[in-house]
Motif scaffolding. Structure first.
Motif, mmCIF file in Angstrom:
data_model
loop_
_atom_site.group_PDB
_atom_site.id
_atom_site.type_symbol
_atom_site.label_atom_id
_atom_site.label_comp_id
_atom_site.label_asym_id
_atom_site.label_seq_id
_atom_site.Cartn_x
_atom_site.Cartn_y
_atom_site.Cartn_z
ATOM 1 N N ARG A 604 -23.964 -45.845 9.896
ATOM 2 C CA ARG A 604 -25.214 -46.391 9.357
ATOM 3 C C ARG A 604 -26.054 -45.345 8.627
ATOM 4 N N LEU A 605 -25.508 -44.129 8.569
ATOM 5 C CA LEU A 605 -26.216 -43.054 7.858
ATOM 6 C C LEU A 605 -25.929 -43.150 6.363
ATOM 7 N N PRO A 606 -26.834 -42.595 5.544
ATOM 8 C CA PRO A 606 -28.131 -41.993 5.890
ATOM 9 C C PRO A 606 -29.299 -42.953 5.741
ATOM 10 N N HIS A 607 -29.017 -44.233 5.415
ATOM 11 C CA HIS A 607 -30.103 -45.143 5.026
ATOM 12 C C HIS A 607 -30.787 -45.810 6.212
ATOM 13 N N ASP A 608 -30.122 -45.910 7.350
ATOM 14 C CA ASP A 608 -30.711 -46.567 8.521
ATOM 15 C C ASP A 608 -31.607 -45.568 9.248
ATOM 16 N N ALA A 609 -32.914 -45.833 9.266
ATOM 17 C CA ALA A 609 -33.878 -44.886 9.835
ATOM 18 C C ALA A 609 -33.670 -44.695 11.337
ATOM 19 N N SER A 610 -33.393 -45.792 12.055
ATOM 20 C CA SER A 610 -33.216 -45.678 13.501
ATOM 21 C C SER A 610 -31.955 -44.894 13.837
ATOM 22 N N ALA A 611 -30.866 -45.130 13.079
ATOM 23 C CA ALA A 611 -29.644 -44.366 13.307
ATOM 24 C C ALA A 611 -29.875 -42.894 13.001
ATOM 25 N N ALA A 612 -30.612 -42.601 11.924
ATOM 26 C CA ALA A 612 -30.907 -41.214 11.570
ATOM 27 C C ALA A 612 -31.724 -40.530 12.656
ATOM 28 N N ALA A 613 -32.674 -41.275 13.243
ATOM 29 C CA ALA A 613 -33.509 -40.699 14.302
ATOM 30 C C ALA A 613 -32.671 -40.377 15.533
ATOM 31 N N ILE A 614 -31.753 -41.288 15.880
ATOM 32 C CA ILE A 614 -30.895 -41.049 17.040
ATOM 33 C C ILE A 614 -29.996 -39.847 16.799
ATOM 34 N N VAL A 615 -29.432 -39.751 15.593
ATOM 35 C CA VAL A 615 -28.546 -38.630 15.280
ATOM 36 C C VAL A 615 -29.311 -37.310 15.354
ATOM 37 N N ARG A 616 -30.526 -37.280 14.794
ATOM 38 C CA ARG A 616 -31.339 -36.052 14.863
ATOM 39 C C ARG A 616 -31.609 -35.658 16.318
ATOM 40 N N THR A 617 -31.867 -36.650 17.161
ATOM 41 C CA THR A 617 -32.156 -36.370 18.575
ATOM 42 C C THR A 617 -30.944 -35.764 19.270
ATOM 43 N N VAL A 618 -29.757 -36.341 19.006
ATOM 44 C CA VAL A 618 -28.538 -35.820 19.624
ATOM 45 C C VAL A 618 -28.257 -34.406 19.143
ATOM 46 N N LEU A 619 -28.450 -34.160 17.844
ATOM 47 C CA LEU A 619 -28.214 -32.819 17.310
ATOM 48 C C LEU A 619 -29.181 -31.806 17.917
ATOM 49 N N ALA A 620 -30.436 -32.207 18.075
ATOM 50 C CA ALA A 620 -31.420 -31.312 18.698
ATOM 51 C C ALA A 620 -31.056 -31.033 20.152
ATOM 52 N N LEU A 621 -30.564 -32.071 20.822
ATOM 53 C CA LEU A 621 -30.144 -31.900 22.213
ATOM 54 C C LEU A 621 -28.977 -30.933 22.304
ATOM 55 N N GLY A 622 -27.986 -31.097 21.394
ATOM 56 C CA GLY A 622 -26.838 -30.201 21.402
ATOM 57 C C GLY A 622 -27.232 -28.762 21.136
ATOM 58 N N GLU A 623 -28.174 -28.564 20.207
ATOM 59 C CA GLU A 623 -28.609 -27.198 19.901
ATOM 60 C C GLU A 623 -29.333 -26.568 21.080
ATOM 61 N N SER A 624 -30.169 -27.347 21.743
ATOM 62 C CA SER A 624 -30.917 -26.785 22.875
ATOM 63 C C SER A 624 -29.993 -26.449 24.041
ATOM 64 N N LEU A 625 -28.878 -27.197 24.178
ATOM 65 C CA LEU A 625 -27.918 -26.932 25.268
ATOM 66 C C LEU A 625 -26.785 -26.012 24.827
ATOM 67 N N HIS A 626 -26.872 -25.528 23.571
ATOM 68 C CA HIS A 626 -25.830 -24.653 23.010
ATOM 69 C C HIS A 626 -24.469 -25.341 23.028
ATOM 70 N N MET A 627 -24.469 -26.638 22.697
ATOM 71 C CA MET A 627 -23.237 -27.420 22.601
ATOM 72 C C MET A 627 -23.102 -27.927 21.176
ATOM 73 N N PRO A 628 -22.128 -27.461 20.430
ATOM 74 C CA PRO A 628 -21.945 -27.974 19.070
ATOM 75 C C PRO A 628 -21.612 -29.461 19.091
ATOM 76 N N VAL A 629 -22.000 -30.156 18.025
ATOM 77 C CA VAL A 629 -21.788 -31.602 17.934
ATOM 78 C C VAL A 629 -20.773 -31.888 16.846
ATOM 79 N N LEU A 630 -19.798 -32.764 17.152
ATOM 80 C CA LEU A 630 -18.824 -33.225 16.167
ATOM 81 C C LEU A 630 -19.080 -34.707 15.918
ATOM 82 N N ALA A 631 -19.286 -35.075 14.660
ATOM 83 C CA ALA A 631 -19.574 -36.464 14.306
ATOM 84 C C ALA A 631 -18.282 -37.176 13.912
ATOM 85 N N GLU A 632 -18.074 -38.350 14.483
ATOM 86 C CA GLU A 632 -16.884 -39.146 14.174
ATOM 87 C C GLU A 632 -17.216 -40.195 13.114
ATOM 88 N N GLY A 633 -16.189 -40.619 12.372
ATOM 89 C CA GLY A 633 -16.330 -41.754 11.468
ATOM 90 C C GLY A 633 -17.025 -41.443 10.155
#
Length: 692
Positions: A604-633
């Motif tokens: 649903r990226l990049p045009h869906d605002a809610s999907a973009a917000a969720i993705v940003r949150t997960v990426l921020a979470l991964g950075e704070s936990l020092h866990m790299p994120v791999l996006a599928e699809g």
């Protein structure tokens, strides 16, 4: 006949018959009690032995004196009271000792017990005859007494032997007959060896018991034996009846919920089906399965689960009409029957009522727990004219509805049979897919989003059926997990992926999915370590992907396995993050190295605002936990640009490469080289956004 020079004693045949019958009845009662003693232990055994000894001893005592009274003397006679009492005591003690010894477990116990009993009965007869006084004297022939002793003791040994070592159920009766024959043979042999010498001058002692008085004592003894036998028979019969009733109840009722069980359900089904056929009515059978009950057991314990089942059964029972029937199949499965007349909606209405039993939350250890039930039903004879097929159809409908959505009500349809047959055939073929070399691995490249370079590949299992061609993973993977075939298939996939990576076919790391079923394997970590040693692949190049639901079923086991894998140097990634639990506590507790963002949000990226917000949150979470994120699809460059700009480390999708066989990997890798680009410079605003 017993003769003397001047007097003749003639047997009264009626009394002889009574003596023999009394002896036979008393010994039969005694053997019955003895059989009970052999089947019990402790105080109960001693109680049965005592009753057997009293019954048999009193019967022997009474028959002895009845046979003496059968002699019709032409002169006065009487019995010494003390001797008569001593004979009774000896009879009871001899039987007690014989039965006690005979019931022991050493080799010759029955024979020794019979010998003791026979000796006691011989002594009893000798004392009884010696206590009989007539106007004259009695002379005994020792040569005539010897056969009496041999016959008596021998038959006594046979009786106790048969009672203690029965070959058939008739041995107990044979033992009683042997003992009765022993008594008769011993008595008549002793009488035959006795000679009466008349002497009119002999005065009988005044304290003797007369024949009439002794007769009264014998009648009392007879009543005692009969009462003993009758009362124990009634007690035994009642105990057997209560035991049979209890066994019947246990056989036809579920002990925990009090509902009828599967046996009772089958009987009711046979009756209702016959009645429905006779009255041209319809009969509906229901299969009811509680959704998520295993989670209750895992979370609160089996004791709480049992109490919950009782509560569930009570609620469903309250929904029943008088003619409706509910039973427990076992575990969290229930069965039901209802006669639906000729109204097809009656079965659906009944299922709705059962569902209403789950409308209000249940209470488990003080917590409110919401449950649903998946219900399937089939109607006789509309769906099938075969009574035995009716329940199978209902279960098939329930399973189909449960797979689609928990808490559903599903009516059987003939299409389900076709689907079920196809599913069973696939499951059968799946068991042999590995050994027939029908399984293969496809690989989808994984790319560093910052520079577009290949950093690894994910192994994806494929099945090329010999007759049906390629089978969708969405179809055969759940089936393999259900049949446990995934254990062998998963091990094959791990070995094949590690081998392909080790010989240089795959650049970077190779990622392999682990099934929840595989996590139930005790030696999972050891198996992976063995494959790494066998293939020569460094542990750092292997990445295992697990979903959160995989480890949540048994958190302590999951944590133990993941720690073992981490200690080996294997990378652990949380797959499908954003679906299922997506618990922050899981990320905190379990040692994950990477988060795989589910493709549901990426598409649903990049045009869906809610999907973009969720993705940003997960990426921020991964950075704070020092866990790299791999996006599928990832399918478009716009999605790639958005993810790279927001700080996502890696990605995979059709944009970079579709899954291909290992033989096609070189071509795909060469084609993916066009995505390589210069790393994007760090943008302060983007970093601030991610940090936010």
């Amino acid at each position: 006949m017993l003769h003397s020079a001047a007097y003749t004693f003639a047997y009264q045949q009626i009394l002889v018959l009574i003596a023999g019958s009394l002896c036979l009845f008393g010994t039969w009662v005694g053997m019955r009690h003895f059989a009970r003693a052999r089947a019990t232990a402790g105080a109960i055994r001693h109680g049965w032995l005592f009753m057997a000894s009293v019954g048999t001893g009193v019967a022997l005592w009474a028959s002895t004196f009845v046979s003496i009274l059968a002699l019709d003397p032409l002169l006065s006679s009487g019995f010494e009271p003390a001797a008569a009492l001593a004979v009774l005591i000896i009879a009871v003690l001899a039987c007690l000792a014989g039965f006690e010894i005979g019931s022991r477990h050493f080799t010759l116990a029955p024979e020794v017990g019979g010998l003791v009993m026979g000796a006691g009965i011989l002594a009893m007869h000798v004392i009884a005859l010696a206590a009989w006084h007539i106007q004259g004297s009695l002379a005994w022939n020792p040569y005539g007494m010897a056969p009496a002793a041999v016959l008596g003791i021998g038959l006594s040994v046979v009786a106790v032997n048969r009672a203690n070592r029965p070959v058939t159920r008739w041995c107990r009766h044979g033992a009683a007959i042997s003992l009765a024959c022993m008594v008769c043979a011993m008595h008549y042999a002793l009488v035959a060896a006795t000679t009466a010498v008349p002497d009119a001058s002999v005065a009988l002692p005044s304290n003797l018991l007369s024949a009439n008085l002794l007769g009264v004592a014998v009648v009392g003894a007879v009543l005692l034996v009969m009462g003993n036998g009758f009362s124990t028979y009634i007690i035994d019969l009642r105990a057997r009846t209560e035991s049979a009733d209890r066994i019947h109840q246990l056989s036809f009722n579920d002990t925990m919920t009090g509902l009828p069980n599967r046996i009772a359900f089958n009987e009711r089904l046979a009756f209702d089906a016959a009645e429905a056929h006779e009255k041209a009515h319809k009969l509906a059978a229901f299969s009811i399965d509680i959704d998520g009950f295993k989670d209750i057991n895992d979370l609160y314990g089996h004791g709480a689960g049992d109490l919950l089942l009782i509560d569930v059964a009570t609620r469903m029972r309250e929904q029943l009409a008088p003619s409706e029937f509910l039973a427990r199949q076992g575990g969290d499965e229930f069965l039901a029957l209802t006669t639906s007349g000729n109204h097809p909606d009656d079965a659906q209405a009944f299922a709705m009522r059962i569902s209403q039993a789950f409308a209000t939350p249940f209470t488990v250890q003080g917590y409110a727990v919401e449950l649903t039930a998946s219900i399937g039903f089939s109607v006789f004879p509309t769906d099938t004219p075969e009574r035995d097929q009716l329940l199978s159809n209902a279960k098939l409908a329930m399973q189909r509805g449960k797979r689609a959505r928990g808490g559903s009500i599903s009516a059987y349809s003939r299409e389900m049979d076709d689907s079920a047959r196809k599913r069973r055939a696939l499951a059968r073929d799946l068991d042999y897919a590995t050994e027939r070399d029908e399984l293969m691995l496809y690989y989808q490249l994984q790319t560093s989003l910052n520079d577009g370079k290949i950093c690894g590949a994910e192994a994806l299992m494929r099945w090329k059926h010999s007759k049906l061609g390629m089978i969708s993973p969405g179809e055969f993977i759940p089936l393999a997990e259900e049949t446990k075939a995934i254990m062998e298939m998963g091990e094959w996939a791990l070995r094949a992926a590690c081998h392909d990576a080790a010989i240089g076919n795959i650049p970077g790391t190779v990622a392999v999915n682990l099934s929840p079923v595989q996590f139930g394997r005790e030696d999972l970590a050891e198996m992976i370590q063995g494959i790494l040693l066998e293939t020569g692949l460094p542990p750092a190049r292997l990445e295992v992907e697990v979903t959160e639901s995989t480890i949540m079923s048994d958190q302590s086991r999951g944590l133990h396995i993941l720690r073992k894998l981490k200690a080996m140097g294997v990378t652990v990634a949380m797959d499908d993050f954003g679906t299922g639990y997506s618990s922050l506590a899981t990320l905190h507790v379990f040692p994950f190295d990477k988060i795989k963002l589910d493709q549901t949000f990426v598409k649903r990226l990049p045009h869906d605002a809610s999907a973009a917000a969720i993705v940003r949150t997960v990426l921020a979470l991964g950075e704070s936990l020092h866990m790299p994120v791999l996006a599928e699809g990832i399918e478009t460059e716009a999605q790639w640009d958005f993810l790279a700009r927001e700080g996502c480390a890696k990605g995979q999708g059709f944009l970079f490469a579709k899954p291909v066989a290992v033989t096609q990997l070189p071509t795909v890798i060469e084609a993916a080289a066009r995505f390589v680009r210069e790393p994007a410079p760090a943008v302060q605003d983007s970093q601030a956004t991610v940090a936010a």
